[in-house]
Motif scaffolding. Structure first.
Motif, PDB file in Angstrom:
ATOM      1  N   ARG A   1    -106.673 -19.405 -87.198  1.00  0.00           N
ATOM      2  CA  ARG A   1    -105.264 -19.197 -86.990  1.00  0.00           C
ATOM      3  C   ARG A   1    -104.546 -19.597 -88.062  1.00  0.00           C
ATOM      4  O   ARG A   1    -103.509 -19.005 -88.482  1.00  0.00           O
ATOM      5  CB  ARG A   1    -104.924 -19.749 -85.758  1.00  0.00           C
ATOM      6  N   ALA A   2    -104.800 -20.704 -88.553  1.00  0.00           N
ATOM      7  CA  ALA A   2    -103.897 -21.296 -89.646  1.00  0.00           C
ATOM      8  C   ALA A   2    -104.250 -20.295 -90.733  1.00  0.00           C
ATOM      9  O   ALA A   2    -103.259 -20.242 -91.534  1.00  0.00           O
ATOM     10  CB  ALA A   2    -103.997 -22.948 -89.942  1.00  0.00           C
TER      11      ALA A   2
ATOM     12  N   PRO B   1    -108.370 -20.547 -81.246  1.00  0.00           N
ATOM     13  CA  PRO B   1    -107.716 -22.073 -82.068  1.00  0.00           C
ATOM     14  C   PRO B   1    -108.733 -22.893 -82.289  1.00  0.00           C
ATOM     15  O   PRO B   1    -110.005 -22.840 -82.074  1.00  0.00           O
ATOM     16  CB  PRO B   1    -107.051 -22.397 -80.828  1.00  0.00           C
ATOM     17  N   GLY B   2    -108.467 -23.886 -83.193  1.00  0.00           N
ATOM     18  CA  GLY B   2    -109.406 -24.927 -83.623  1.00  0.00           C
ATOM     19  C   GLY B   2    -109.780 -24.815 -85.034  1.00  0.00           C
ATOM     20  O   GLY B   2    -109.858 -23.812 -85.545  1.00  0.00           O
ATOM     21  N   LEU B   3    -110.310 -25.865 -85.462  1.00  0.00           N
ATOM     22  CA  LEU B   3    -110.799 -26.190 -86.574  1.00  0.00           C
ATOM     23  C   LEU B   3    -112.224 -25.365 -87.130  1.00  0.00           C
ATOM     24  O   LEU B   3    -112.361 -24.829 -88.016  1.00  0.00           O
ATOM     25  CB  LEU B   3    -110.870 -27.745 -86.992  1.00  0.00           C
ATOM     26  N   TRP B   4    -113.102 -25.370 -86.111  1.00  0.00           N
ATOM     27  CA  TRP B   4    -114.423 -25.043 -86.308  1.00  0.00           C
ATOM     28  C   TRP B   4    -114.691 -24.453 -84.857  1.00  0.00           C
ATOM     29  O   TRP B   4    -115.545 -24.870 -84.214  1.00  0.00           O
ATOM     30  CB  TRP B   4    -115.334 -26.233 -86.451  1.00  0.00           C
ATOM     31  N   PRO B   5    -114.074 -23.097 -84.563  1.00  0.00           N
ATOM     32  CA  PRO B   5    -114.120 -22.540 -83.395  1.00  0.00           C
ATOM     33  C   PRO B   5    -115.461 -21.940 -82.874  1.00  0.00           C
ATOM     34  O   PRO B   5    -115.688 -21.535 -81.601  1.00  0.00           O
ATOM     35  CB  PRO B   5    -112.982 -21.646 -83.293  1.00  0.00           C
TER      36      PRO B   5
ATOM     37  N   ASN C   1    -114.813 -19.091 -91.385  1.00  0.00           N
ATOM     38  CA  ASN C   1    -114.657 -19.277 -89.945  1.00  0.00           C
ATOM     39  C   ASN C   1    -113.767 -20.776 -89.942  1.00  0.00           C
ATOM     40  O   ASN C   1    -114.258 -21.364 -88.741  1.00  0.00           O
ATOM     41  CB  ASN C   1    -115.651 -19.207 -89.054  1.00  0.00           C
ATOM     42  N   VAL C   2    -113.258 -21.238 -90.753  1.00  0.00           N
ATOM     43  CA  VAL C   2    -112.485 -22.600 -90.926  1.00  0.00           C
ATOM     44  C   VAL C   2    -110.947 -22.396 -90.372  1.00  0.00           C
ATOM     45  O   VAL C   2    -110.384 -21.645 -91.253  1.00  0.00           O
ATOM     46  CB  VAL C   2    -112.712 -23.267 -92.235  1.00  0.00           C
ATOM     47  N   TRP C   3    -110.593 -22.941 -89.121  1.00  0.00           N
ATOM     48  CA  TRP C   3    -109.360 -22.957 -88.798  1.00  0.00           C
ATOM     49  C   TRP C   3    -108.734 -21.474 -88.908  1.00  0.00           C
ATOM     50  O   TRP C   3    -107.672 -21.425 -89.634  1.00  0.00           O
ATOM     51  CB  TRP C   3    -108.408 -24.107 -89.598  1.00  0.00           C
TER      52      TRP C   3
END
Length: 514
Positions: A109-110, A151-155, A105-107
């Protein structure tokens, strides 16, 4: 306009699906991970410069046929930059790293974007080794998940960014179509085995890569196989419509299809296909279902970030792309029943190379027998030694294993090739050519090299028919399989004195096998 925004915007989306979204995205990470691990061990032998179907030759042929812009659309792959062994391995390692980060669960979307690009790059250049419906299923789900993920790095669970209704619906729509279209093709094909409900009588034996559990299921009485054939049609054509019913019915549907998928996983090795369908089934549930185990922040406590110009642009892009996918998949579904429709087909053509809007249909016609291609080498043209496979049936006393979601694409393709002729499956004679030179990348696809000292002088491919042994035969001999040699499948090849390859003998006509 407000209704359109509510459909595509994550801030006004399906706020009751945070936990199912979290589960599905973690499952996608694991499925991508299994796909890239499988490729790491095989990709050079499959499409490497010295592989069976080299990607560089394929891309060169595409480049000769199309202009610079059209060729990238026809084969959307980063391998246009380089298709050497180092690039192939770098692509797999990058995809594997992204899939592990997605699982953590790290970033998300990317990482989903990286996984999608890397896997699409392989599929677009793999030719016969990427003609599976499972690849389309993963690419479609992976693309839609780009709009589904927070979105986000740690969502975390993404409290402030619930999934949009459109992305949720399209993932559910994919789940529905996999089942329903598979049921449709069974009826539309006119296959007598589905009509008479005998399709499951030898299904566990004749599928691509069976399991030892399937061996035991195969020996159950006919009434069991009759009932499972009927249940398959009922589930694919009827039960999946419960997706559209109120919450209680969706939960009931979940508890019907989930054990079914687990049963398929244990009785056949369909790579990551059933794991993906299993994961998408969790979108039938909502946060309230998980409330006894996981506490979700009440909706009134969630903050709604202000919308910015960039967010508005992203909303417009997602609206266009998701609408295209919805249109194409709907056209594909209706065309199965009504044929070519008087509708604009440009969107279908536009999305086709990306495999993100597919038509599905599993087991439309059941295979009538189990056939296996075996490669053999010889130093004198008299004594032939078989190349041992890693996964597919070969040794009679070896139990069929359970290894999905790992996908041995070479052996999987050989099962399809066994149902046709060598002229339709050039990978067979090309494998023979590589074995004549002891090519290390192709030999890595096998369990061992019986000609490790020096390559054989001749190589051939023969065709066997396999059957499960009976209970009595297994008790007596310990064998799981019995087999019969049908003949030579492809031309017998030999190395000449100049280092070239010549045809020693052409195969005889084989009996009908389908």
């Amino acid at each position: 306009m407000a209704k359109v925004v509510a459909l595509f915007s994550s801030e006004q989306g399906a706020a009751d699906r945070l936990i199912p979204r979290w589960i599905v995205l973690r499952a996608l990470g694991l499925i991508y991970c299994s796909a890239f691990v499988s490729l790491l061990f095989q990709i050079r032998g499959l499409i490497g410069p010295a592989g069976i179907l080299p990607a560089n030759r394929y891309l060169a042929a595409v480049a000769q046929s199309f202009g610079p812009a059209i060729r990238v659309w026809f084969a959307p792959t980063v391998l246009w930059l380089s298709s050497g062994s180092h690039m192939l391995m770098a692509m797999c390692w990058l995809g594997l790293a992204a899939s592990l980060l997605l699982t953590a669960n790290v970033w998300p979307r990317a990482m989903l974007l990286v996984c999608f690009v890397c896997f699409l790059s392989f599929v677009s250049a793999a030719q016969d080794f990427s003609g599976y419906q499972s690849d389309g299923m993963l690419l479609e789900a992976g693309f839609l998940a780009l709009f589904f993920a927070p979105p986000g790095l740690w969502p975390g669970l993404g409290y402030d960014h619930p999934p949009s209704r459109a992305s949720l619906f399209l993932l559910q729509w994919e789940w529905f179509r996999i089942y329903f279209e598979s049921g449709l093709v069974k009826l539309l094909s006119g296959d007598t085995e589905w009509r008479h409900l005998t399709a499951m009588d030898e299904y566990y034996q004749n599928g691509p890569l069976p399991t030892w559990i399937g061996w035991y299921i195969q020996h159950l009485p006919h009434w069991f196989h009759w009932a499972t054939a009927l249940a398959t049609l009922v589930m694919e054509l009827g039960i999946v419509w419960m997706l559209l019913l109120p919450r209680r019915w969706r939960i009931i549907c979940f508890f019907i299809v989930t054990p079914w998928e687990i049963g398929v996983i244990f009785t056949a090795n369909y790579t990551f296909l059933n794991y993906l369908v299993l994961a998408l089934g969790f979108l039938l549930l909502d946060d309230r279902f998980f409330s006894r185990w996981v506490k979700v922040k009440p909706e009134e406590e969630r903050t709604q970030p202000p919308r910015r110009m960039l967010a508005n642009f992203g909303l417009a892009v997602s609206a266009v792309l998701l609408t295209l996918v919805a249109y194409v998949t709907t056209v594909e579904l209706f065309s199965m029943v009504f044929g070519r429709l008087p509708l604009p087909m440009q969107p279908v053509t536009m999305l086709e190379p990306f495999r993100i809007a597919n038509q599905y249909g599993l087991f439309a016609v059941m295979t009538r027998g189990r056939y296996e291609i075996e490669f053999q080498g010889s130093r004198d043209g008299q004594v032939w030694v078989a190349y041992p496979f890693r996964f597919k049936p070969q040794a009679l006393n070896q139990a069929p294993g359970i290894y999905a979601p790992y996908q041995p694409r070479f052996e999987w393709n050989l099962w399809f090739a066994s149902l046709g002729s060598w002229q339709q499956n050039p990978l067979v004679p090309r494998t023979e050519e590589r074995l004549l030179t002891n090519d290390p990348d192709v030999l890595a696809l096998f369990a061992a090299n019986p000609f490790a000292g020096s390559p054989p002088r001749q190589v051939r491919a023969v065709l066997w028919q396999y059957w499960f042994t009976s209970m009595e035969q297994k008790r007596t001999t310990g064998d799981w399989w019995t087999r019969k040699l049908l003949g030579v499948y492809a031309p017998v090849l030999e190395r000449d004195t100049a280092g070239g390859v010549t045809i020693v003998a052409m195969p005889d006509a084989l009996p009908t096998h389908d």
